[in-house]
Write a protein that holds these residues in place. Structure first.
Motif, mmCIF file in Angstrom:
data_model
loop_
_atom_site.group_PDB
_atom_site.id
_atom_site.type_symbol
_atom_site.label_atom_id
_atom_site.label_comp_id
_atom_site.label_asym_id
_atom_site.label_seq_id
_atom_site.Cartn_x
_atom_site.Cartn_y
_atom_site.Cartn_z
ATOM 1 N N GLU A 1 0.331 -7.253 0.830
ATOM 2 C CA GLU A 1 -0.624 -7.388 -0.277
ATOM 3 C C GLU A 1 -1.805 -6.439 -0.091
ATOM 4 O OE1 GLU A 1 -3.827 -10.721 -1.422
ATOM 5 O OE2 GLU A 1 -1.776 -11.480 -1.351
ATOM 6 N N SER B 1 -0.541 -2.817 -0.876
ATOM 7 C CA SER B 1 -0.181 -2.509 -2.262
ATOM 8 C C SER B 1 -1.310 -2.748 -3.252
ATOM 9 C CB SER B 1 1.057 -3.306 -2.682
ATOM 10 O OG SER B 1 0.768 -4.686 -2.701
ATOM 11 N N GLN B 2 -2.125 -3.778 -3.022
ATOM 12 C CA GLN B 2 -3.114 -4.162 -4.027
ATOM 13 C C GLN B 2 -4.537 -3.733 -3.712
ATOM 14 O OE1 GLN B 2 -2.648 -8.356 -4.932
ATOM 15 N NE2 GLN B 2 -0.432 -8.171 -4.958
ATOM 16 N N GLN B 3 -4.878 -3.596 -2.432
ATOM 17 C CA GLN B 3 -6.269 -3.302 -2.086
ATOM 18 C C GLN B 3 -6.491 -1.854 -1.645
ATOM 19 O OE1 GLN B 3 -7.140 -6.364 0.803
ATOM 20 N NE2 GLN B 3 -6.494 -7.954 -0.607
#
Length: 136
Positions: free
Chosen positions: A103, A106-108
């Motif tokens: 996470e 990919s997201q931060q």
């Protein structure tokens, strides 16, 4: 010059690699790998808290949920440390860590990459490595 995200990714990948070996291992090797995984995850979480998470607001991100996830992972890791021969407990801690690291990546990280200078990245990488050493 070091890159903090590459340094952290290397750590994430190391845990994934160790977990692959753990799943294939048996007996005392499995318990030894469990203890190694537990130590790596604890040191990694502490190092992130001491380095990159301290600067998350600079990137327009909040580290609060990451720190909350680390607290949950550390509780699972403590349970795993107390039961390093219990495969289900160890697996839960490691798979939760891997989901958390995926996470982050990919997201931060895209937001961080957009705002992080190479000199800031090098400074954070040094902080991460030094913090990890101090925990180990």
């Amino acid at each position: 010059m070091s890159d903090v995200l590459a340094t952290i990714k290397s750590d994430h990948d190391n845990v994934k690699s160790l977990f692959g070996k753990y799943k294939a291992a048996t007996g005392t090797e499995k318990v030894t790998l469990a203890k190694t995984l537990i130590a790596e995850i604890k040191a990694h979480s502490a190092a992130e808290d001491a380095s990159i998470y301290a600067d998350y607001s600079k990137f327009g991100l909040s580290a609060a949920s990451n720190k909350q996830e680390h607290a949950e992972i550390n509780k699972m890791v403590a349970d795993a440390a107390a039961a390093s021969s219990n495969e289900a407990v160890v697996t839960k801690a490691v798979t939760t860590f891997i989901a958390h690291s995926d996470e982050e990546e990919s997201q931060q990280w895209p937001a961080i990459k957009a705002k992080l200078s190479s000199s800031e990245s090098a400074t954070l990488a040094t902080q991460f490595v030094n913090a990890k050493k101090s925990v180990a």
